[in-house]
Scaffold this motif. Structure first.
Motif, PDB file in Angstrom:
ATOM      1  N   CYS A  65       0.892  -0.998   0.082  1.00 41.89           N
ATOM      2  CA  CYS A  65      -0.064  -0.156  -0.192  1.00 41.89           C
ATOM      3  C   CYS A  65       0.963   1.183  -0.003  1.00 41.89           C
ATOM      4  O   CYS A  65       1.883   1.020   0.042  1.00 41.89           O
ATOM      5  CB  CYS A  65      -1.041   0.004   1.366  1.00 41.89           C
ATOM      6  SG  CYS A  65      -0.104  -0.365   2.644  1.00 41.89           S
ATOM      7  N   VAL A  66       0.194   2.334  -0.085  1.00 40.36           N
ATOM      8  CA  VAL A  66       1.117   3.555  -0.060  1.00 40.36           C
ATOM      9  C   VAL A  66       0.387   4.522   0.948  1.00 40.36           C
ATOM     10  O   VAL A  66      -0.823   4.360   1.360  1.00 40.36           O
ATOM     11  CB  VAL A  66       0.916   4.444  -1.522  1.00 40.36           C
ATOM     12  CG1 VAL A  66       1.908   3.616  -2.472  1.00 40.36           C
ATOM     13  CG2 VAL A  66      -0.476   4.354  -2.100  1.00 40.36           C
ATOM     14  N   CYS A  67       0.932   5.834   1.127  1.00 40.28           N
ATOM     15  CA  CYS A  67       0.653   6.830   1.910  1.00 40.28           C
ATOM     16  C   CYS A  67       1.262   7.940   1.748  1.00 40.28           C
ATOM     17  O   CYS A  67       2.223   8.122   1.179  1.00 40.28           O
ATOM     18  CB  CYS A  67       0.712   6.418   3.628  1.00 40.28           C
ATOM     19  SG  CYS A  67       2.569   6.451   3.954  1.00 40.28           S
ATOM     20  N   SER A  68       0.446   9.275   1.942  1.00 39.75           N
ATOM     21  CA  SER A  68       0.880  10.292   1.794  1.00 39.75           C
ATOM     22  C   SER A  68       1.734  10.711   2.717  1.00 39.75           C
ATOM     23  O   SER A  68       1.590  10.164   4.010  1.00 39.75           O
ATOM     24  CB  SER A  68      -0.373  11.359   1.737  1.00 39.75           C
ATOM     25  OG  SER A  68      -0.982  11.540   2.875  1.00 39.75           O
ATOM     26  N   LYS A  84      -4.622   1.876  -0.915  1.00 42.54           N
ATOM     27  CA  LYS A  84      -4.440   0.818  -1.910  1.00 42.54           C
ATOM     28  C   LYS A  84      -4.262   1.608  -3.499  1.00 42.54           C
ATOM     29  O   LYS A  84      -3.692   0.728  -4.153  1.00 42.54           O
ATOM     30  CB  LYS A  84      -5.579   0.138  -1.952  1.00 42.54           C
ATOM     31  CG  LYS A  84      -5.749  -0.805  -0.705  1.00 42.54           C
ATOM     32  CD  LYS A  84      -4.635  -1.814  -0.461  1.00 42.54           C
ATOM     33  CE  LYS A  84      -4.695  -3.107  -1.211  1.00 42.54           C
ATOM     34  NZ  LYS A  84      -3.520  -3.874  -1.129  1.00 42.54           N
ATOM     35  N   SER A  85      -4.403   2.797  -3.431  1.00 47.49           N
ATOM     36  CA  SER A  85      -4.058   3.433  -4.846  1.00 47.49           C
ATOM     37  C   SER A  85      -3.314   4.897  -4.634  1.00 47.49           C
ATOM     38  O   SER A  85      -3.378   5.271  -3.734  1.00 47.49           O
ATOM     39  CB  SER A  85      -5.327   3.777  -5.482  1.00 47.49           C
ATOM     40  OG  SER A  85      -5.980   4.840  -4.983  1.00 47.49           O
ATOM     41  N   ILE A  86      -2.415   5.056  -5.639  1.00 52.98           N
ATOM     42  CA  ILE A  86      -1.548   6.236  -5.522  1.00 52.98           C
ATOM     43  C   ILE A  86      -2.475   7.429  -5.567  1.00 52.98           C
ATOM     44  O   ILE A  86      -2.382   8.421  -4.902  1.00 52.98           O
ATOM     45  CB  ILE A  86      -0.520   5.994  -6.763  1.00 52.98           C
ATOM     46  CG1 ILE A  86       0.340   5.043  -6.309  1.00 52.98           C
ATOM     47  CG2 ILE A  86       0.075   7.458  -6.872  1.00 52.98           C
ATOM     48  CD1 ILE A  86       1.697   4.839  -7.453  1.00 52.98           C
ATOM     49  N   ARG A  87      -3.493   7.444  -6.412  1.00 53.03           N
ATOM     50  CA  ARG A  87      -4.343   8.438  -6.598  1.00 53.03           C
ATOM     51  C   ARG A  87      -5.115   8.780  -5.209  1.00 53.03           C
ATOM     52  O   ARG A  87      -5.124   9.995  -4.968  1.00 53.03           O
ATOM     53  CB  ARG A  87      -5.506   8.053  -7.706  1.00 53.03           C
ATOM     54  CG  ARG A  87      -6.493   9.302  -8.056  1.00 53.03           C
ATOM     55  CD  ARG A  87      -7.369   8.921  -9.072  1.00 53.03           C
ATOM     56  NE  ARG A  87      -6.351   8.877 -10.332  1.00 53.03           N
ATOM     57  CZ  ARG A  87      -6.583   8.080 -11.542  1.00 53.03           C
ATOM     58  NH1 ARG A  87      -7.846   7.628 -11.376  1.00 53.03           N
ATOM     59  NH2 ARG A  87      -5.697   8.212 -12.538  1.00 53.03           N
TER      60      ARG A  87
END
Length: 119
Positions: A65-68, A84-87
């Motif tokens: 996963c990603v995070c800001s 779960k998404s870069i957007r």
């Protein structure tokens, strides 16, 4: 008691932050040169590199996963909720930066924590 716990968290963060920043920097530099990493990034996340202010995170598996990552005025960083998404992470970051510009770090951090709880 809350003040003591908050102070302990701050002290722990102060010790860990430089190591995490260095680790992220080294990891990023190494990954940019690795063709297998580049292929995985394109296949899995549909990008050739992560946007500024977005980092990989781990929920169940490494980099799943990603995070800001919001940079505060004192130079410290706060991680946003796992996405779960870069957007989605980019949207979090844009919203948090706008809030930070208009009302300051305290409000942005409060919103970040609220989003983290909601996620």
């Amino acid at each position: 008691r809350r003040k003591v716990e908050a102070e302990q968290r701050r002290a722990r963060t102060q010790r860990v932050r430089p190591r995490l920043q260095l680790r992220a920097l080294i990891s990023s530099a190494l990954q940019k040169k690795d063709p297998l990493w580049q292929k995985w990034l394109r296949q899995t996340w549909k990008v050739s590199e992560l946007p500024d202010g977005v980092r990989f995170a781990t929920l169940r598996f490494d980099n799943d996963c990603v995070c800001s990552v919001l940079t505060l005025q004192d130079g410290s960083e706060r991680h946003g909720p796992l996405r779960k998404s870069i957007r989605e992470a980019e949207k979090d970051l844009a919203d948090l930066r706008a809030l930070q510009r208009s009302t300051g770090d305290t409000a942005a951090c409060a919103e970040l924590e609220a989003r983290d709880v909601q996620a």
